[in-house]
Write an enzyme that holds these catalytic residues in place. Structure first.
Site, PDB file in Angstrom:
ATOM      1  N   ARG A 160     -40.930  37.520  33.611  1.00 55.07           N
ATOM      2  CA  ARG A 160     -40.483  36.621  34.465  1.00 55.07           C
ATOM      3  C   ARG A 160     -40.346  37.093  35.877  1.00 55.07           C
ATOM      4  NH1 ARG A 160     -34.426  35.862  32.412  1.00 55.07           N
ATOM      5  NH2 ARG A 160     -33.992  36.126  34.758  1.00 55.07           N
ATOM      6  N   ARG A 172     -29.315  41.245  41.652  1.00 57.08           N
ATOM      7  CA  ARG A 172     -28.632  40.456  40.709  1.00 57.08           C
ATOM      8  C   ARG A 172     -27.651  41.394  39.866  1.00 57.08           C
ATOM      9  NH1 ARG A 172     -34.005  39.685  37.986  1.00 57.08           N
ATOM     10  NH2 ARG A 172     -33.045  38.667  36.289  1.00 57.08           N
TER      11      ARG A 172
HETATM   12  P1  ADP Z   1     -30.625  36.936  34.317  1.00 56.20           P
HETATM   13  O1  ADP Z   1     -29.336  36.797  33.611  1.00 56.20           O
HETATM   14  O2  ADP Z   1     -31.532  38.054  34.062  1.00 56.20           O
HETATM   15  O3  ADP Z   1     -30.235  36.663  35.940  1.00 56.20           O
HETATM   16  P2  ADP Z   1     -30.840  34.206  33.774  1.00 56.20           P
HETATM   17  O4  ADP Z   1     -32.126  33.516  33.073  1.00 56.20           O
HETATM   18  O5  ADP Z   1     -29.678  33.731  33.328  1.00 56.20           O
HETATM   19  O6  ADP Z   1     -31.404  35.369  34.119  1.00 56.20           O
HETATM   20  O7  ADP Z   1     -31.049  33.149  35.132  1.00 56.20           O
HETATM   21  C1  ADP Z   1     -31.942  33.369  36.236  1.00 56.20           C
HETATM   22  C2  ADP Z   1     -31.522  32.956  37.632  1.00 56.20           C
HETATM   23  O8  ADP Z   1     -30.919  31.550  37.368  1.00 56.20           O
HETATM   24  C3  ADP Z   1     -30.420  33.585  38.056  1.00 56.20           C
HETATM   25  O9  ADP Z   1     -30.747  34.792  38.763  1.00 56.20           O
HETATM   26  C4  ADP Z   1     -29.731  32.781  39.024  1.00 56.20           C
HETATM   27  O10 ADP Z   1     -30.612  32.774  40.148  1.00 56.20           O
HETATM   28  C5  ADP Z   1     -30.108  31.171  38.332  1.00 56.20           C
HETATM   29  N1  ADP Z   1     -28.870  31.014  37.475  1.00 56.20           N
HETATM   30  C6  ADP Z   1     -28.750  30.880  36.196  1.00 56.20           C
HETATM   31  N2  ADP Z   1     -27.345  30.574  35.635  1.00 56.20           N
HETATM   32  C7  ADP Z   1     -26.655  30.413  36.992  1.00 56.20           C
HETATM   33  C8  ADP Z   1     -25.447  29.926  37.202  1.00 56.20           C
HETATM   34  N3  ADP Z   1     -24.385  29.774  36.229  1.00 56.20           N
HETATM   35  N4  ADP Z   1     -24.953  29.936  38.348  1.00 56.20           N
HETATM   36  C9  ADP Z   1     -25.845  30.308  39.435  1.00 56.20           C
HETATM   37  N5  ADP Z   1     -27.093  30.430  39.482  1.00 56.20           N
HETATM   38  C10 ADP Z   1     -27.584  30.704  37.956  1.00 56.20           C
END
Ligand code: ADP
Ligand code: ZN
Length: 219
Positions: A160, A172
């Site tokens: 990713r 993050r």
């Molecule tokens: P990770 O847990 O590694 O951050 P995710 O796949 O859960 O990866 O999410 C990837 C990105 O999507 C996050 O870094 C964020 O930018 C966005 N994202 C995901 N879920 C949310 C949420 N509930 N609120 C805001 N942004 C989100």
């Protein structure tokens, strides 16, 4: 049954949700996956979300909440839903309560995954995802049978974009600490949090965490 996966990035939320899906047929609603699908397809939502995701920031609450609200409506006849990656802010958590309440539903359990920070960073650097079915792998913990190829569907595995450098990972994790961690108290007050430790060092991985969770909710 509505379950929320909490825990920092790289603790294994997606893996645990995937196991619970296979075992119980509960569907997985992953906000990160939905955003990535939309980015890949170039939808309006995807273009907007990518502005934030590519910088390692959270997508604004308004966009995220209305997207989840729509998905929940689509999934209303499912016997179980696992929210993976949502909520991540107190505002999202409060709005989720309101949305569920208006449907006469509530959150049954919150699984809070805990993993030592040094293991998390190593895991994220070794994380690979399927470019098609989104299955996640870890080159060390659960590598694919054939290098670079998804066991499930045979498609190519990719890194990713937001996992490709340590800076984005650190940023993050900082956002997790400030914005998402307060949710643990929010749900502890409701008495619905189950903590599951996942750590390679003590050889306790996602399968064991799921076994323990299933036992604890059946009591
Ligand atoms: P990770 O847990 O590694 O951050 P995710 O796949 O859960 O990866 O999410 C990837 C990105 O999507 C996050 O870094 C964020 O930018 C966005 N994202 C995901 N879920 C949310 C949420 N509930 N609120 C805001 N942004 C989100
Ligand atoms: Zn695949």
């Amino acid at each position: 049954m509505i379950i929320i996966m909490l825990g920092a990035q790289g603790t294994g939320k997606g893996t645990v949700a995937g196991i619970l899906n296979k075992r119980n047929g509960w569907v997985q609603l992953s906000t990160g996956d939905i955003f990535r699908e939309n980015i890949a397809k170039g939808t309006e939502l995807g273009v907007e979300a990518d502005k934030y995701i590519s910088k390692g920031c959270l997508v604004p609450d308004e966009i995220t909440i209305s997207m989840v609200e729509k998905r929940l409506e689509d999934l209303k006849d499912e016997k179980g839903i696992i929210l993976d990656g949502f909520p991540r802010t107190l505002e999202q958590a409060r709005r989720l309560d309101q949305i569920l309440e208006s449907k006469g539903q509530k959150i049954d359990w919150v699984i809070n995954l805990e993993t030592p920070r040094d293991e998390i960073i190593e895991r994220m650097l070794n994380r690979r995802v399927c470019s098609q079915c989104k299955a996640t792998y870890n080159l060390i913990l659960h590598p694919p049978k054939v290098e670079g190829i998804c066991d499930n569907c045979g498609a190519e595995l990719i890194i990713r974009a937001d996992d490709s450098n340590a800076d984005s990972i650190k940023k993050r994790l900082e956002i997790y600490d400030t914005q998402t961690k307060p949710l643990i108290d929010f749900y502890n007050e409701k008495g619905i949090v189950i903590v599951e430790e996942i750590s390679q060092r003590i050889n306790r991985l996602a399968e064991e965490a799921c076994d323990d969770f299933m036992q604890r909710i059946q009591k």
